[in-house]
Design a protein around this motif. Structure first.
Motif, PDB file in Angstrom:
ATOM      1  N   SER A  93       0.831  -1.217   0.000  1.00 42.70           N
ATOM      2  CA  SER A  93       0.000   0.000   0.000  1.00 42.70           C
ATOM      3  C   SER A  93       0.859   1.258   0.000  1.00 42.70           C
TER       4      SER A  93
ATOM      5  N   ALA B  46       2.188   1.826  -3.461  1.00 42.61           N
ATOM      6  CA  ALA B  46       1.129   2.335  -4.338  1.00 42.61           C
ATOM      7  C   ALA B  46       0.858   3.815  -4.067  1.00 42.61           C
ATOM      8  N   ILE B  47       0.809   4.196  -2.796  1.00 43.46           N
ATOM      9  CA  ILE B  47       0.579   5.608  -2.458  1.00 43.46           C
ATOM     10  C   ILE B  47       1.713   6.466  -2.991  1.00 43.46           C
ATOM     11  N   HIS B  48       2.954   6.046  -2.775  1.00 44.23           N
ATOM     12  CA  HIS B  48       4.106   6.812  -3.261  1.00 44.23           C
ATOM     13  C   HIS B  48       4.075   6.921  -4.781  1.00 44.23           C
ATOM     14  N   SER B  49       3.801   5.829  -5.467  1.00 46.93           N
ATOM     15  CA  SER B  49       3.757   5.846  -6.935  1.00 46.93           C
ATOM     16  C   SER B  49       2.694   6.808  -7.450  1.00 46.93           C
ATOM     17  N   TYR B  50       1.518   6.758  -6.860  1.00 48.28           N
ATOM     18  CA  TYR B  50       0.431   7.633  -7.273  1.00 48.28           C
ATOM     19  C   TYR B  50       0.785   9.095  -7.000  1.00 48.28           C
ATOM     20  N   TYR B  51       1.277   9.371  -5.792  1.00 46.34           N
ATOM     21  CA  TYR B  51       1.589  10.740  -5.386  1.00 46.34           C
ATOM     22  C   TYR B  51       2.707  11.333  -6.240  1.00 46.34           C
TER      23      TYR B  51
ATOM     24  N   ALA C 106       3.911  10.363  -9.267  1.00 44.14           N
ATOM     25  CA  ALA C 106       3.880  10.174 -10.724  1.00 44.14           C
ATOM     26  C   ALA C 106       3.856  11.478 -11.501  1.00 44.14           C
ATOM     27  N   SER C 107       3.155  12.471 -11.032  1.00 43.92           N
ATOM     28  CA  SER C 107       3.039  13.724 -11.793  1.00 43.92           C
ATOM     29  C   SER C 107       3.854  14.867 -11.190  1.00 43.92           C
TER      30      SER C 107
END
Length: 193
Positions: free
Chosen positions: A170, A173-178, A180-181
């Motif tokens: 989790s 996933a949070i780090h990747s989402y945060y 990414a942009s």
């Protein structure tokens, strides 16, 4: 005086040098970087550059080979940190010569970018070597405008210690989402977790 990479048998001398580096929250450089020695499988003494005189370490800077996200793309870079000069040798330009030598080495490497993490006492050390400031705002708001302090969670929230078997997927996933942009975030592979 010689400017060179740290020898494997000098890691304790390096940590002893960093004992004088005081960081936020009461940490010393020794406490922080000894964690690197113990926990980071990517650590290599050749990533630490030192100024040595007669076998004594006078100053150090560490290079952190990483990938950083810029405009949505991972870019190889070398992060510079842990810059420190022994107290009785400050003001002699040792750290500046050491950083200059490290920058020469980085220019010949595959990295496209170098990023320096600059503590207050080293302010202005990097600009003469081609670095430009990248302003970054960090805002921490505490109750009533005071410095931030822990806030009790709502009654319906349970706090638990991190458990990698349960939580790591989790967090990744949070780090990747945060990140990414966002330019300037580190790209983490499995070894970075």
């Amino acid at each position: 005086m010689e400017l060179r990479t740290l020898r494997r048998d000098e890691t304790d001398a390096w940590l002893t040098l960093l004992e004088g580096l005081e960081l936020a929250d009461g940490w010393t450089g020794r406490a922080l970087f000894s964690r690197t020695l113990e926990a980071d499988p990517r650590f290599d003494p050749k990533q630490v550059w030192v100024a040595a005189d007669g076998g004594e370490l006078l100053a150090a800077v560490q290079v952190f080979p990483r990938r950083m996200r810029l405009l949505g793309h991972p870019v190889p870079c070398g992060g510079l940190g842990g810059v420190f000069t022994r107290g009785d040798r400050r003001g002699e330009g040792i750290a500046s010569r050491l950083v200059g030598r490290v920058v020469e080495e980085l220019r010949g490497a595959a990295g496209e970018l170098a990023l320096a993490f600059e503590p207050g006492e080293e302010a202005g050390l990097f600009e003469p070597h081609g670095f430009a400031r990248w302003p970054q705002e960090r805002v921490v708001v505490g109750p009533g405008g005071s410095p931030a302090r822990p806030i009790a969670p709502p009654d319906d929230v349970e706090l638990a210690n991190f458990d990698s078997a349960r939580d790591l997927e989790s967090v990744v996933a949070i780090h990747s989402y945060y990140s990414a942009s966002r330019s300037g975030t580190l790209v983490r592979d499995e070894t970075a977790w």
